[in-house]
Design an enzyme around this catalytic site. Structure first.
Site, PDB file in Angstrom:
ATOM      1  N   GLY A   1      54.169 102.727  52.368  1.00 48.59           N
ATOM      2  CA  GLY A   1      55.375 103.094  53.084  1.00 48.59           C
ATOM      3  C   GLY A   1      55.230 102.843  54.581  1.00 48.59           C
ATOM      4  O   GLY A   1      54.505 101.951  54.992  1.00 48.59           O
ATOM      5  N   LEU A   2      55.916 103.664  55.356  1.00 50.70           N
ATOM      6  CA  LEU A   2      55.891 103.546  56.814  1.00 50.70           C
ATOM      7  C   LEU A   2      56.269 102.150  57.274  1.00 50.70           C
ATOM      8  O   LEU A   2      55.624 101.565  58.138  1.00 50.70           O
ATOM      9  CB  LEU A   2      54.507 103.907  57.376  1.00 50.70           C
ATOM     10  CG  LEU A   2      54.147 105.394  57.371  1.00 50.70           C
ATOM     11  CD1 LEU A   2      52.774 105.603  57.941  1.00 50.70           C
ATOM     12  CD2 LEU A   2      55.175 106.186  58.147  1.00 50.70           C
ATOM     13  N   CYS A   3      57.292 101.577  56.649  1.00 50.76           N
ATOM     14  CA  CYS A   3      57.736 100.275  57.126  1.00 50.76           C
ATOM     15  C   CYS A   3      59.262 100.274  57.212  1.00 50.76           C
ATOM     16  O   CYS A   3      59.927  99.390  56.709  1.00 50.76           O
ATOM     17  CB  CYS A   3      57.217  99.148  56.252  1.00 50.76           C
ATOM     18  SG  CYS A   3      57.285  99.484  54.509  1.00 50.76           S
ATOM     19  N   GLY A   4      59.788 101.292  57.825  1.00 50.78           N
ATOM     20  CA  GLY A   4      61.219 101.334  58.079  1.00 50.78           C
ATOM     21  C   GLY A   4      62.021 101.396  56.793  1.00 50.78           C
ATOM     22  O   GLY A   4      61.628 102.056  55.831  1.00 50.78           O
TER      23      GLY A   4
END
Lengths: 289, 137
Positions: free
Chosen positions: A88-91
């Protein structure tokens, strides 16, 4: 009002977070370059493949076409292959692909068709299983592979082909994110079975000789084409993921910077207020004597 | 001398793109040399060596593990399954190729697929023999 110590702690924690997001951004930028080169290097092959296929299929008499081009003649059972990231952590990267797939699945269900889903990548699975837990037939995990290659695509394509041969579905659609630039990734749905031959891709009118038979060539070429399309989706996705992460982490870093600035102002103000207050106390104490 | 446009593409990258005088292509039905103005042919390739002559004195050799060649009067495009510069190939690479083909052959149940993989295996072993002879010479 928070004490000075609280404020100091808060600033320190935001600074730590900022360091993490900054590091993630730089890692994503480095990975992006590699992923982008890989995605761009894979494009010519897919394009040439398309051109050759178009030339071949253009000369093909209708009716004699293999099932991978002609389809099964029905569209009752639809297979959605949803490619997302493992992390995750990709907008909005994962959620925008998943949303596209979800809309499609809902539309198909409303038409009374059966939907089956293969998830490539854990994040898409996490999102889709809330609504379609019963429809997900497979989860392909690519976390173990650092660099995606032809082998990964081949495994996935083989799985799809086996299911097709067993008559488990009629139409297959591939969902992935096309890499346009660092700030623009376009979630895309592409029909892979029956193969869509783009009009205008035909490059020549020459009549080809075939060595061996035409049908035999098509038989080996079509499964390969599927693998190539899957590979392209995986590579485009990898580049998009890094691009999305990079811009997401960039704005996170900037937000953290702003927050630090604001908190530091508050900290300084309250520190000064405290000093002034103490001074007033001392002075008024001295005056009273 | 008349030249034509030659491209050798593998799924990962383009290995060669430019003008060539002649190309030797390892088709399943035998090796063939392609010159400019060749009749249009689509041919399936077997594992072997692609030899490109960019002019009368310069040649370049590539190893392809199979694929497809599209030939017409002005251009030749090879879509290889896997391609490498011949300098980068050694027996270990070929052994790895043979091993994957073997496991696939053992795991396949479809008749036609099995036959195709068997052919590929035979061709690979054949090529390995040729390759070792070449190296010894």
């Amino acid at each position: 009002m928070p004490s000075l110590k609280d404020l100091r702690n808060r600033i320190a924690s935001v600074k730590a977070t900022q360091k993490i997001t900054k590091a993630m951004q730089m890692v994503a930028a480095a990975k992006l370059r590699r992923a982008q080169t890989a995605a761009e290097a894979a494009r010519p092959y897919a394009e040439r493949m398309e051109a050759v296929l178009a030339n071949l299929a253009g000369g093909l008499a209708s009716g004699s076409a293999p099932r991978l081009i002609a389809g099964t003649g029905s569209d009752k059972v639809q297979l959605l292959v949803v490619c997302t990231a493992e992390r995750g952590l990709c907008g909005a990267f994962n959620s925008s692909i998943a949303r596209l797939a979800r809309d499609k699945a809902n539309a198909l269900k409303a038409e009374g068709k059966t939907v089956k889903i293969i998830c490539v990548g854990k994040k898409g699975y996490d999102i889709l299983r809330r609504q379609f837990a019963a429809d997900i037939i497979e989860l392909v995990d690519l976390r173990a592979f650092k660099q995606l290659g032809f082998v990964n695509a081949e495994t996935i394509a083989q799985g799809i082909l086996t299911r097709f041969a067993n008559g488990e579905f009629d139409v297959a659609t591939l969902f992935f994110s096309k890499f346009k630039s660092v700030i623009a990734q376009i979630p895309t749905a592409q029909q892979i079975i029956p193969a869509e031959i783009p009009a205008g891709a035909k490059t020549t009118d020459a009549v080809y000789d075939y060595e061996p038979e035409e049908s035999e060539i098509l038989e080996t070429l079509l499964p390969r084409n599927l693998t190539v399309q899957v590979l392209r989706a995986l590579l485009e996705n990898a580049a998009s993921e890094q691009g999305a992460r990079m811009s997401a982490m960039d704005s996170a870093t900037r937000n953290a910077g702003e927050m630090i600035k604001k908190q530091t102002t508050i900290y300084n103000r309250s520190r000064q207020a405290m000093i002034t207050k103490e001074l007033i106390e001392i002075i008024s104490g001295a005056e009273a004597l | 001398m008349a030249t034509f446009k030659f491209e050798l593409v593998s799924p990962e990258r383009i290995l060669f793109s430019g003008d060539a005088v002649s190309v030797i292509v390892p088709s399943v039905e035998g090796e063939m040399t392609v010159l400019a103005g060749h009749a249009p042919v689509v041919a399936v390739l077997k594992p072997g060596i692609v030899l490109v002559q960019t002019d009368s004195s310069n040649g370049k050799e590539f190893f392809v593990s199979g694929g497809l060649a599209e030939i017409n009067a002005t251009s030749v495009t090879i879509l290889a399954e896997q391609a490498r510069f011949l300098e980068d190939v050694d027996t270990a690479v070929l052994d790895a190729e043979i091993l994957t083909a073997e496991t696939r052959h053992a795991g396949s149940h479809d008749e036609a697929e099995k036959k195709r993989l068997h052919d590929q295996l035979v061709q690979l072993r054949e090529f390995k023999g040729v390759f070792e002879q070449r190296k010894a010479a």
